[in-house]
Design a protein around this motif. Structure first.
Motif, PDB file in Angstrom:
ATOM      1  N   ARG A 193      -2.453 -16.958 -78.998  1.00  0.00           N
ATOM      2  CA  ARG A 193      -2.952 -17.768 -77.882  1.00  0.00           C
ATOM      3  C   ARG A 193      -2.484 -17.257 -76.529  1.00  0.00           C
ATOM      4  NH1 ARG A 193      -1.504 -23.664 -80.548  1.00  0.00           N
ATOM      5  NH2 ARG A 193      -2.967 -23.524 -82.309  1.00  0.00           N
ATOM      6  N   LEU A 194      -1.488 -16.377 -76.534  1.00  0.00           N
ATOM      7  CA  LEU A 194      -0.950 -15.867 -75.284  1.00  0.00           C
ATOM      8  C   LEU A 194      -1.854 -14.788 -74.700  1.00  0.00           C
ATOM      9  CD1 LEU A 194       2.815 -15.462 -76.306  1.00  0.00           C
ATOM     10  CD2 LEU A 194       1.795 -17.348 -75.004  1.00  0.00           C
ATOM     11  N   SER A 195      -1.784 -14.630 -73.402  1.00  0.00           N
ATOM     12  CA  SER A 195      -2.446 -13.520 -72.734  1.00  0.00           C
ATOM     13  C   SER A 195      -1.652 -12.251 -72.986  1.00  0.00           C
ATOM     14  CB  SER A 195      -2.503 -13.791 -71.227  1.00  0.00           C
ATOM     15  OG  SER A 195      -1.181 -13.818 -70.695  1.00  0.00           O
ATOM     16  N   PRO A 196      -2.217 -11.083 -72.698  1.00  0.00           N
ATOM     17  CA  PRO A 196      -1.426  -9.851 -72.834  1.00  0.00           C
ATOM     18  C   PRO A 196      -0.114  -9.907 -72.056  1.00  0.00           C
ATOM     19  CG  PRO A 196      -3.733  -9.305 -72.580  1.00  0.00           C
ATOM     20  CD  PRO A 196      -3.629 -10.792 -72.381  1.00  0.00           C
ATOM     21  N   ARG A 197      -0.159 -10.514 -70.865  1.00  0.00           N
ATOM     22  CA  ARG A 197       1.077 -10.645 -70.089  1.00  0.00           C
ATOM     23  C   ARG A 197       2.092 -11.518 -70.826  1.00  0.00           C
ATOM     24  NH1 ARG A 197       0.581 -12.092 -63.832  1.00  0.00           N
ATOM     25  NH2 ARG A 197      -0.439 -10.048 -63.977  1.00  0.00           N
ATOM     26  N   ARG A 199       2.325 -11.849 -74.085  1.00  0.00           N
ATOM     27  CA  ARG A 199       2.857 -11.078 -75.213  1.00  0.00           C
ATOM     28  C   ARG A 199       3.886 -10.064 -74.747  1.00  0.00           C
ATOM     29  NH1 ARG A 199      -3.180 -10.326 -77.766  1.00  0.00           N
ATOM     30  NH2 ARG A 199      -3.462 -12.523 -78.344  1.00  0.00           N
ATOM     31  N   HIS A 257      -3.114  -2.757 -75.222  1.00  0.00           N
ATOM     32  CA  HIS A 257      -2.364  -3.147 -74.031  1.00  0.00           C
ATOM     33  C   HIS A 257      -0.957  -2.555 -73.973  1.00  0.00           C
ATOM     34  CE1 HIS A 257      -5.524  -5.943 -72.981  1.00  0.00           C
ATOM     35  NE2 HIS A 257      -5.394  -6.588 -74.121  1.00  0.00           N
TER      36      HIS A 257
END
Length: 398
Positions: A193-197, A199, A257
């Motif tokens: 559910r997290l954005s790449p940032r 993670r 990413h």
């Protein structure tokens, strides 16, 4: 009820090798577009055997009876001192490979059963071998220790080496892995559910935690005298951080990413930390804090090398097979060492190299036997449709 204890120089038994990535062919360049199951990664499988050798040489280095002279013992100990940090690599790798191959929406019960089918038959087989060894040497058989070992709860017992290293001592780390498997369906759902940032925040924040945690505990005077340090090295809840780093790292690499050094630079950094860095930090830090950053880079770099089809020495066919058998090698190698200790007590000392070759050869043959005749057939049986249908009939009373 436990196997013979290792020398007092031994700090701990490194963690279990995760039942991870099967063999695969290199994939085309670029990250996969699908969020589902990713390509299988040969380089990570091959790397498992190199990490397993770190554990083997670390344990060999603390068994004084294998050395012809004190000087040779000290030299080996100096070189293998960092091998205990391989636990961090395997926990990180475990989270990575499970997140890499996980399918969104897959059932929790099926995941847990497949993990059980992968690791428990081999654990049970080596537990029984450890019982036979304990009886052979006239050791004490204690039911509470056996129960903790068989239920994989021994790592939750604080400050008790008897429980941690009872029977087949290396199986303490399966206690941590069992906890990771229990948490994985929930952890991967949250990280997805997290954005790449976000993670990236998990990976970087997790690395900072692993580095600073032992320093903070030492500063507060909370590190217990018993070695290894329970909150730093043994406690499954603490080691979960490294596992979750692997989960977030896998999703970053899978979706393109990740930014980091290649496999050559990452390998060199890991080697420098193992041979040189671990001797410059406090004891509690060399368990994982000194190596977590290069291990993170190395796992990601190896995965990217396979995604892009670039050169990797770890992807060779024989290395992949050794990596697949490394879990079995991990489970049998210390039992072989304990048996060797008993034999050496009744014979004059032999030179270090012949002892090393003999112990390694027997452990490797034992690993192949466990892998081919227990691990693989039991996994096939327990995950087969026939077995599942029979289990459903029995559970429904038909």
């Amino acid at each position: 009820m436990h196997t013979a204890q290792t020398s007092d120089r031994s700090a701990a038994i490194p963690a279990a090798i995760p039942a991870g990535v099967p063999a695969a062919r290199p994939t085309e360049a670029g990250p996969p577009a699908s969020a589902g199951k990713g390509p299988r990664l040969d380089s990570l499988t091959g790397l498992r055997m190199f990490a397993a050798l770190l554990i083997f040489f670390y344990h060999f280095g603390v068994e004084d009876t294998f050395f012809g002279t004190t000087r040779s013992r000290d030299q080996v100990w100096h070189l293998t001192y960092g091998g205990i940090s391989a636990v961090s690599f395997f926990y990180l790798l475990s989270g990575f490979v499970l997140a890499w191959s996980a399918r969104p929406g897959a059932g929790k019960a099926r995941f847990w059963w497949r993990r059980f089918a992968k690791i428990y038959p081999s654990h049970l087989a080596t537990f029984l071998l450890a019982v036979a060894f304990t009886v052979w040497i006239g050791g004490q058989l204690r039911l509470p220790v056996a129960a903790a070992n068989l239920t994989l709860t021994q790592a939750w017992v604080p400050n008790s080496r008897e429980y941690w290293f009872g029977f087949n001592g290396v199986s303490w780390s399966l206690s941590c892995e069992a906890f990771f498997y229990l948490c994985f369906p929930f952890a991967v759902a949250l990280v997805r559910r997290l954005s790449p940032r976000g993670r990236w925040g998990v990976v970087l924040g997790g690395n900072v935690f692993v580095v600073l945690f032992p320093l903070v505990l030492g500063w507060l005077g909370l590190l217990p005298a018993i070695k290894p340090s329970y909150p730093v090295y043994m406690l499954p809840a603490t080691r979960l951080v490294e596992f979750v780093i692997g989960v977030a790292l896998a999703l970053l690499v899978k979706e393109g990413h990740w930014r980091g050094p290649g496999i050559t630079v990452s390998s060199a950094l890991a080697l420098a930390a193992l041979i040189w860095g671990v001797h410059l930090v406090p004891e509690a830090m060399h368990y994982s804090a000194c190596t977590i950053v290069p291990y993170t880079m190395l796992v990601a770099a190896a995965a990217r090398a396979d995604l892009r089809g670039t050169r990797s020495a770890f992807r060779q066919r024989h290395m992949v097979y050794l990596g697949e058998a490394s879990f079995a090698f991990y489970l049998v190698h210390e039992l072989v060492m304990f048996t060797g200790n008993q034999v050496m007590k009744h014979h004059p000392p032999v030179a270090t190299v012949p002892n090393l070759v003999a112990v390694f050869s027997v452990a490797l043959v034992g690993a192949f036997a466990l892998h081919e005749f227990v691990e693989k057939p039991c996994q096939r049986l327990l995950t087969s449709r026939t077995f599942r249908r029979t289990a459903r009939r029995v559970s429904s009373g038909v």
